[in-house]
Design a protein around this motif. Structure first.
Motif, short mmCIF file in Angstrom:
data_model
loop_
_atom_site.label_atom_id
_atom_site.label_comp_id
_atom_site.label_asym_id
_atom_site.label_seq_id
_atom_site.Cartn_x
_atom_site.Cartn_y
_atom_site.Cartn_z
N PRO A 175 0.83 -1.21 0.00
CA PRO A 175 0.00 0.00 0.00
C PRO A 175 0.86 1.25 0.00
O PRO A 175 1.95 1.28 0.56
CB PRO A 175 -0.80 -0.12 1.30
CG PRO A 175 0.00 -1.05 2.17
CD PRO A 175 0.67 -2.00 1.23
N VAL A 176 0.35 2.29 -0.64
CA VAL A 176 1.06 3.55 -0.71
C VAL A 176 0.95 4.27 0.62
O VAL A 176 -0.12 4.30 1.23
CB VAL A 176 0.47 4.43 -1.84
CG1 VAL A 176 1.18 5.77 -1.91
CG2 VAL A 176 0.56 3.70 -3.16
N GLU A 220 3.26 9.19 -5.72
CA GLU A 220 2.20 8.47 -5.01
C GLU A 220 1.17 7.94 -6.00
O GLU A 220 0.71 6.79 -5.89
CB GLU A 220 1.52 9.40 -3.99
CG GLU A 220 0.41 8.73 -3.21
CD GLU A 220 -0.19 9.66 -2.17
OE1 GLU A 220 -1.30 9.36 -1.71
OE2 GLU A 220 0.46 10.66 -1.83
N LEU A 221 0.81 8.75 -6.98
CA LEU A 221 -0.16 8.32 -7.99
C LEU A 221 0.38 7.14 -8.79
O LEU A 221 -0.35 6.18 -9.05
CB LEU A 221 -0.50 9.48 -8.93
CG LEU A 221 -1.49 9.18 -10.06
CD1 LEU A 221 -2.83 8.68 -9.49
CD2 LEU A 221 -1.70 10.42 -10.93
N GLU A 277 2.58 4.94 -7.81
CA GLU A 277 2.59 3.77 -6.94
C GLU A 277 1.20 3.16 -6.84
O GLU A 277 1.04 1.93 -6.84
CB GLU A 277 3.12 4.14 -5.56
CG GLU A 277 4.61 4.42 -5.53
CD GLU A 277 5.10 4.81 -4.14
OE1 GLU A 277 4.39 4.48 -3.17
OE2 GLU A 277 6.17 5.41 -4.04
N GLN A 278 0.19 4.02 -6.76
CA GLN A 278 -1.19 3.52 -6.71
C GLN A 278 -1.56 2.83 -8.01
O GLN A 278 -2.18 1.75 -8.00
CB GLN A 278 -2.15 4.69 -6.44
CG GLN A 278 -2.03 5.26 -5.04
CD GLN A 278 -2.88 6.51 -4.85
OE1 GLN A 278 -3.25 7.17 -5.83
NE2 GLN A 278 -3.19 6.84 -3.63
N ARG A 279 -1.17 3.42 -9.12
CA ARG A 279 -1.46 2.83 -10.42
C ARG A 279 -0.74 1.49 -10.57
O ARG A 279 -1.31 0.52 -11.09
CB ARG A 279 -1.02 3.78 -11.53
CG ARG A 279 -1.95 4.98 -11.73
CD ARG A 279 -1.34 5.98 -12.67
NE ARG A 279 -2.32 6.98 -13.08
CZ ARG A 279 -2.03 8.12 -13.71
NH1 ARG A 279 -0.75 8.39 -14.00
NH2 ARG A 279 -2.98 8.96 -14.06
N ALA A 294 0.22 -0.57 -8.14
CA ALA A 294 -0.41 -1.55 -7.26
C ALA A 294 -1.71 -2.08 -7.87
O ALA A 294 -1.98 -3.29 -7.83
CB ALA A 294 -0.68 -0.93 -5.89
N THR A 295 -2.49 -1.18 -8.47
CA THR A 295 -3.75 -1.60 -9.07
C THR A 295 -3.52 -2.43 -10.32
O THR A 295 -4.15 -3.48 -10.52
CB THR A 295 -4.59 -0.36 -9.43
OG1 THR A 295 -4.86 0.39 -8.23
CG2 THR A 295 -5.91 -0.76 -10.08
N GLN A 339 -2.24 -6.05 -9.59
CA GLN A 339 -2.95 -6.83 -8.60
C GLN A 339 -3.12 -8.27 -9.08
O GLN A 339 -3.59 -8.51 -10.20
CB GLN A 339 -4.32 -6.21 -8.33
CG GLN A 339 -5.06 -6.82 -7.16
CD GLN A 339 -6.30 -6.03 -6.80
OE1 GLN A 339 -6.71 -5.13 -7.52
NE2 GLN A 339 -6.91 -6.36 -5.67
#
Length: 203
Positions: free
Chosen positions: A8-9, A19-20, A22-24, A26-27, A30
């Motif tokens: 998780p970020v 941060e964006l 890293e979120q992208r 991770a998604t 998945q």
């Protein structure tokens, strides 16, 4: 994607763009994780080769049309989840990572492709490129030398080996690869020969 899976970020990142991303990441990854230098499916299911190849081809089309790294990563991920045994899906995943310069993610994807198919020339060539991008010139030469054993006429591999050998000060090998590149009419930057002569004027 990190070793053992996407993490998780952290809230309050100092860099919103990072941060964006890293979120992208991770998604988009998945269901996949890195383990011992390879990409593995977190919850393996029975592979469906037909569905996996169909999804891989769709991922190639998405990559060509959208040219957006996280969309392409997700598309190739879906192909891998359907069939983890399709080496071309991992190579495509690596190319999607490289759209954003993510060599640390591309390398295990290419390693996995080669684990499945050690004679996959395109993946071997690109793994050399990734190592070169990370300034691991000796590692790049090692990958390309392996490639020449199975596909000596692949791309501009001898030209690339000549340049990488120059950067690690292996001038005899650089001259040798340059001569082979010339014989095979591979494109070598015009200034490279002068740089090599300056470094090793005996030739």
């Amino acid at each position: 994607m990190t070793e053992g899976g996407a993490q998780p970020v952290r809230a309050g990142s100092a860099n919103p763009a990072e941060e964006l991303d890293e979120q992208r990441l991770a998604t988009a990854t998945q269901g996949l994780r890195k383990a011992n230098g390879f990409i593995v499916v977190a919850k393996p299911q029975a592979p469906n080769a037909k569905a996996g190849e169909s999804l891989r081809q769709k991922a190639e089309a998405v990559t060509e049309q959208r040219n957006t790294w996280f969309v392409s990563v997700a598309a190739f991920r879906d192909a891998i989840l359907a069939d983890p045994n399709n080496a071309k899906s991992y190579e495509g995943l690596a190319r999607a990572f490289l759209m954003e310069g993510m060599t640390n993610e591309a390398e295990p994807a290419l390693a996995t492709a080669l684990k499945i198919d050690p004679k996959f020339g395109k993946a071997r060539y690109e793994l050399g490129i990734v190592k070169q991008m990370d300034s691991d010139y000796a590692g790049a030469v090692a990958e390309w030398k392996t490639l020449t054993q199975t596909d000596p006429g692949y791309g501009d591999v001898y030209a690339r080996m000549a340049i990488a050998s120059y950067y690690i000060h292996d001038y005899p090998s650089a001259w040798q690869y340059l001569a082979t590149a010339d014989k095979r009419h591979q494109n070598v930057p015009p200034q490279f020969r002068d740089l090599l002569k300056e470094a090793d004027p005996q030739k």
